[in-house]
Design a protein around this motif. Sequence first.
Motif, short mmCIF file in Angstrom:
data_model
loop_
_atom_site.label_atom_id
_atom_site.label_comp_id
_atom_site.label_asym_id
_atom_site.label_seq_id
_atom_site.Cartn_x
_atom_site.Cartn_y
_atom_site.Cartn_z
N ARG A 1 -28.92 26.64 37.51
CA ARG A 1 -29.61 25.40 37.34
C ARG A 1 -28.59 24.33 37.90
NH1 ARG A 1 -29.72 20.76 34.56
NH2 ARG A 1 -28.94 22.19 32.83
N GLY B 1 -25.47 11.28 32.37
CA GLY B 1 -25.82 12.34 31.68
C GLY B 1 -25.81 13.01 31.22
N ASP C 1 -21.80 8.94 29.38
CA ASP C 1 -23.17 9.35 28.65
C ASP C 1 -23.68 8.36 27.07
OD1 ASP C 1 -24.97 12.68 27.78
OD2 ASP C 1 -25.44 10.80 26.25
#
Length: 220
Positions: free
Chosen positions: A9, A27, A50
Amino acid sequence: MRLFSLDERLLTCAGLVRDGARLADVGSDHAYLPVWLLKQGRISFAVASDIGEKPLETGRQTAEKYKARNIEFRLGAGLDTIREDDNITDIVIAGMGGEVIADILSESELAKNPGLNFILQPMTRSDELVGFLYENGFEIKKQTALRSKGRSYTVMSVRYSGNKVVTSSLFRIVGKLDMSDAESVRYIGKKIKDLENKSLGDDSARELLNELRLMINEKN
Ligand SMILES: C[S@@+](CC[C@H](N)C(=O)[O-])C[C@H]1O[C@@H](n2cnc3c(N)ncnc32)[C@H](O)[C@@H]1O
Protein backbone atom coordinates in the motif's frame (compact mmCIF):
# COMPACT_ATOMS: atom_id res chain seq x y z
CA MET A 1 20.72 -0.11 10.30
CA ARG A 2 19.25 -1.96 7.33
CA LEU A 3 16.31 -0.06 5.81
CA PHE A 4 12.84 -1.57 6.29
CA SER A 5 10.56 -2.48 3.37
CA LEU A 6 7.31 -0.68 2.72
CA ASP A 7 4.16 -2.75 2.41
CA GLU A 8 2.43 -2.80 -0.97
CA ARG A 9 0.00 0.00 0.00
CA LEU A 10 2.69 2.50 0.99
CA LEU A 11 4.97 1.30 -1.81
CA THR A 12 2.24 2.18 -4.33
CA CYS A 13 1.89 5.64 -2.73
CA ALA A 14 5.69 6.04 -2.91
CA GLY A 15 5.61 5.13 -6.61
CA LEU A 16 3.40 8.14 -7.34
CA VAL A 17 5.71 10.63 -5.57
CA ARG A 18 7.87 12.45 -8.10
CA ASP A 19 11.64 12.00 -8.01
CA GLY A 20 13.37 14.88 -6.24
CA ALA A 21 10.11 15.96 -4.59
CA ARG A 22 9.80 18.08 -1.50
CA LEU A 23 7.18 16.01 0.27
CA ALA A 24 4.53 16.62 2.90
CA ASP A 25 3.16 13.44 4.45
CA VAL A 26 -0.05 14.50 6.16
CA GLY A 27 -1.24 12.08 8.85
CA SER A 28 2.22 10.54 8.77
CA ASP A 29 1.99 8.54 12.03
CA HIS A 30 5.02 6.17 11.94
CA ALA A 31 6.62 8.25 9.11
CA TYR A 32 7.62 5.10 7.21
CA LEU A 33 6.86 6.69 3.85
CA PRO A 34 8.96 9.90 4.10
CA VAL A 35 11.82 8.12 5.91
CA TRP A 36 11.91 5.37 3.27
CA LEU A 37 11.81 7.89 0.39
CA LEU A 38 14.57 10.01 1.97
CA LYS A 39 16.79 6.99 2.61
CA GLN A 40 16.26 5.85 -0.99
CA GLY A 41 17.34 9.31 -2.17
CA ARG A 42 14.02 9.69 -3.98
CA ILE A 43 13.06 12.97 -2.26
CA SER A 44 15.12 15.90 -1.00
CA PHE A 45 13.03 17.11 1.96
CA ALA A 46 9.97 16.05 3.94
CA VAL A 47 7.49 17.48 6.38
CA ALA A 48 5.86 14.70 8.39
CA SER A 49 2.80 16.04 10.15
CA ASP A 50 0.08 14.60 12.29
CA ILE A 51 -2.85 15.81 14.33
CA GLY A 52 -1.75 13.64 17.25
CA GLU A 53 1.38 14.13 19.38
CA LYS A 54 1.74 10.37 20.00
CA PRO A 55 1.86 9.34 16.31
CA LEU A 56 4.22 12.26 15.64
CA GLU A 57 6.56 10.94 18.34
CA THR A 58 6.44 7.48 16.73
CA GLY A 59 7.47 9.13 13.46
CA ARG A 60 10.35 10.97 15.13
CA GLN A 61 11.59 7.64 16.51
CA THR A 62 11.54 6.08 13.00
CA ALA A 63 13.58 9.00 11.63
CA GLU A 64 16.07 8.73 14.51
CA LYS A 65 16.40 4.97 14.22
CA TYR A 66 17.18 5.10 10.50
CA LYS A 67 19.13 8.37 10.74
CA ALA A 68 16.93 10.16 8.22
CA ARG A 69 17.98 13.75 7.54
CA ASN A 70 15.97 16.61 5.99
CA ILE A 71 12.73 15.69 7.71
CA GLU A 72 10.72 18.00 9.95
CA PHE A 73 7.97 16.84 12.29
CA ARG A 74 5.03 19.15 12.82
CA LEU A 75 1.93 18.86 14.95
CA GLY A 76 -1.28 20.08 13.37
CA ALA A 77 -4.37 19.38 11.30
CA GLY A 78 -4.38 18.77 7.56
CA LEU A 79 -2.38 21.11 5.35
CA ASP A 80 -2.03 23.77 8.11
CA THR A 81 1.44 22.42 8.91
CA ILE A 82 2.83 23.31 5.48
CA ARG A 83 4.67 26.64 5.16
CA GLU A 84 5.18 28.57 1.97
CA ASP A 85 8.97 28.44 2.25
CA ASP A 86 8.87 24.62 2.50
CA ASN A 87 8.33 24.72 -1.28
CA ILE A 88 6.41 21.46 -1.08
CA THR A 89 5.80 19.81 -4.46
CA ASP A 90 4.07 16.55 -3.50
CA ILE A 91 1.59 15.80 -0.71
CA VAL A 92 0.63 12.32 0.49
CA ILE A 93 -2.58 11.84 2.47
CA ALA A 94 -2.87 8.11 3.12
CA GLY A 95 -4.58 5.73 5.48
CA MET A 96 -7.60 7.90 6.28
CA GLY A 97 -11.27 7.83 5.33
CA GLY A 98 -12.19 9.38 1.97
CA GLU A 99 -14.38 11.96 3.72
CA VAL A 100 -11.51 13.01 6.01
CA ILE A 101 -9.22 13.45 3.00
CA ALA A 102 -11.93 15.51 1.27
CA ASP A 103 -12.27 17.71 4.41
CA ILE A 104 -8.51 18.25 4.54
CA LEU A 105 -8.45 19.38 0.89
CA SER A 106 -11.53 21.59 1.26
CA GLU A 107 -10.13 23.37 4.33
CA SER A 108 -7.02 24.72 2.61
CA GLU A 109 -6.49 27.29 -0.13
CA LEU A 110 -3.03 25.82 -0.59
CA ALA A 111 -4.58 22.75 -2.22
CA LYS A 112 -5.63 24.93 -5.17
CA ASN A 113 -2.13 25.03 -6.58
CA PRO A 114 -2.10 23.19 -9.93
CA GLY A 115 1.61 22.46 -9.52
CA LEU A 116 1.05 20.25 -6.47
CA ASN A 117 0.96 16.49 -6.89
CA PHE A 118 -1.40 14.93 -4.33
CA ILE A 119 -1.16 11.23 -3.63
CA LEU A 120 -4.39 10.13 -1.97
CA GLN A 121 -5.12 6.73 -0.47
CA PRO A 122 -8.60 6.52 1.06
CA MET A 123 -9.29 3.58 3.38
CA THR A 124 -13.05 3.96 2.97
CA ARG A 125 -15.58 6.03 0.98
CA SER A 126 -13.35 6.43 -2.07
CA ASP A 127 -16.48 7.22 -4.12
CA GLU A 128 -17.27 10.21 -1.89
CA LEU A 129 -13.70 11.41 -2.32
CA VAL A 130 -13.80 11.07 -6.14
CA GLY A 131 -17.11 13.00 -6.24
CA PHE A 132 -15.67 15.73 -4.01
CA LEU A 133 -12.50 16.00 -6.12
CA TYR A 134 -14.28 16.57 -9.43
CA GLU A 135 -16.98 18.84 -8.01
CA ASN A 136 -14.26 21.03 -6.51
CA GLY A 137 -11.93 21.41 -9.45
CA PHE A 138 -9.51 18.54 -8.86
CA GLU A 139 -8.77 15.79 -11.36
CA ILE A 140 -7.30 12.32 -11.04
CA LYS A 141 -4.17 11.96 -13.16
CA LYS A 142 -3.55 8.30 -12.37
CA GLN A 143 -5.31 5.70 -10.27
CA THR A 144 -4.32 2.15 -9.41
CA ALA A 145 -5.66 -0.67 -7.29
CA LEU A 146 -3.60 -3.05 -5.22
CA ARG A 147 -3.93 -5.83 -2.72
CA SER A 148 -2.00 -5.85 0.54
CA LYS A 149 -2.41 -8.17 3.52
CA GLY A 150 -5.64 -9.57 2.07
CA ARG A 151 -7.29 -6.19 1.50
CA SER A 152 -7.93 -4.20 -1.69
CA TYR A 153 -6.92 -0.54 -1.83
CA THR A 154 -6.88 2.26 -4.35
CA VAL A 155 -4.28 5.01 -4.66
CA MET A 156 -4.60 8.06 -6.89
CA SER A 157 -2.46 10.99 -7.94
CA VAL A 158 -4.50 14.17 -8.13
CA ARG A 159 -4.02 17.81 -9.07
CA TYR A 160 -6.11 20.95 -8.99
CA SER A 161 -7.23 22.08 -12.44
CA GLY A 162 -10.05 24.45 -11.51
CA ASN A 163 -12.53 22.65 -13.78
CA LYS A 164 -15.57 21.64 -11.77
CA VAL A 165 -17.27 18.51 -13.08
CA VAL A 166 -20.37 16.64 -11.92
CA THR A 167 -19.62 12.90 -11.92
CA SER A 168 -21.85 9.84 -12.36
CA SER A 169 -22.24 7.23 -9.61
CA LEU A 170 -20.35 4.79 -11.85
CA PHE A 171 -17.40 7.15 -12.28
CA ARG A 172 -17.24 7.84 -8.56
CA ILE A 173 -16.65 4.12 -7.98
CA VAL A 174 -14.42 3.27 -10.94
CA GLY A 175 -12.60 6.60 -11.28
CA LYS A 176 -9.53 6.37 -13.49
CA LEU A 177 -8.79 2.70 -12.74
CA ASP A 178 -7.40 0.77 -15.68
CA MET A 179 -9.95 -2.01 -16.02
CA SER A 180 -7.55 -4.19 -18.03
CA ASP A 181 -5.59 -4.62 -14.78
CA ALA A 182 -6.54 -7.66 -12.65
CA GLU A 183 -6.19 -5.71 -9.37
CA SER A 184 -8.65 -3.09 -10.62
CA VAL A 185 -11.15 -5.84 -11.48
CA ARG A 186 -10.66 -7.33 -8.03
CA TYR A 187 -11.12 -3.92 -6.39
CA ILE A 188 -14.36 -3.29 -8.28
CA GLY A 189 -15.51 -6.83 -7.37
CA LYS A 190 -15.12 -5.85 -3.72
CA LYS A 191 -17.09 -2.63 -4.30
CA ILE A 192 -19.91 -4.71 -5.84
CA LYS A 193 -19.99 -6.92 -2.74
CA ASP A 194 -20.11 -3.84 -0.49
CA LEU A 195 -23.01 -2.43 -2.51
CA GLU A 196 -24.87 -5.76 -2.43
CA ASN A 197 -24.49 -5.90 1.35
CA LYS A 198 -26.12 -2.52 1.80
CA SER A 199 -29.90 -2.24 1.64
CA LEU A 200 -30.41 -1.18 -1.93
CA GLY A 201 -34.10 -0.77 -2.45
CA ASP A 202 -33.94 1.84 -5.18
CA ASP A 203 -33.74 1.44 -8.94
CA SER A 204 -30.70 3.68 -9.43
CA ALA A 205 -28.65 1.56 -7.04
CA ARG A 206 -29.70 -1.62 -8.88
CA GLU A 207 -28.76 0.01 -12.19
CA LEU A 208 -25.35 0.95 -10.80
CA LEU A 209 -24.77 -2.62 -9.60
CA ASN A 210 -25.69 -3.94 -13.06
CA GLU A 211 -23.30 -1.51 -14.76
CA LEU A 212 -20.49 -2.57 -12.43
CA ARG A 213 -21.22 -6.30 -12.91
CA LEU A 214 -21.25 -5.80 -16.67
CA MET A 215 -17.89 -4.07 -16.47
CA ILE A 216 -16.38 -6.94 -14.47
CA ASN A 217 -17.84 -9.64 -16.74
CA GLU A 218 -16.59 -7.87 -19.83
CA LYS A 219 -13.07 -7.98 -18.39
CA ASN A 220 -13.14 -11.66 -17.28
C1 LIG B 1 -4.00 5.18 10.06
S1 LIG B 1 -2.81 6.44 10.20
C2 LIG B 1 -2.09 6.43 8.61
C3 LIG B 1 -0.60 6.55 8.68
C4 LIG B 1 0.09 6.58 7.32
N1 LIG B 1 -0.27 7.77 6.56
C5 LIG B 1 -0.24 5.35 6.53
O1 LIG B 1 -0.98 5.45 5.54
O2 LIG B 1 0.20 4.25 6.89
C6 LIG B 1 -3.77 7.92 10.13
C7 LIG B 1 -3.06 9.09 10.83
O3 LIG B 1 -3.68 10.30 10.39
C8 LIG B 1 -3.75 11.19 11.49
N2 LIG B 1 -4.81 12.15 11.19
C9 LIG B 1 -6.16 11.97 11.20
N3 LIG B 1 -6.80 13.09 10.82
C10 LIG B 1 -5.84 14.01 10.56
C11 LIG B 1 -5.86 15.37 10.13
N4 LIG B 1 -7.00 16.00 9.89
N5 LIG B 1 -4.68 16.01 9.97
C12 LIG B 1 -3.50 15.39 10.21
N6 LIG B 1 -3.42 14.09 10.62
C13 LIG B 1 -4.58 13.42 10.80
C14 LIG B 1 -3.99 10.28 12.69
O4 LIG B 1 -3.59 10.90 13.91
C15 LIG B 1 -3.15 9.05 12.33
O5 LIG B 1 -1.86 9.12 12.89
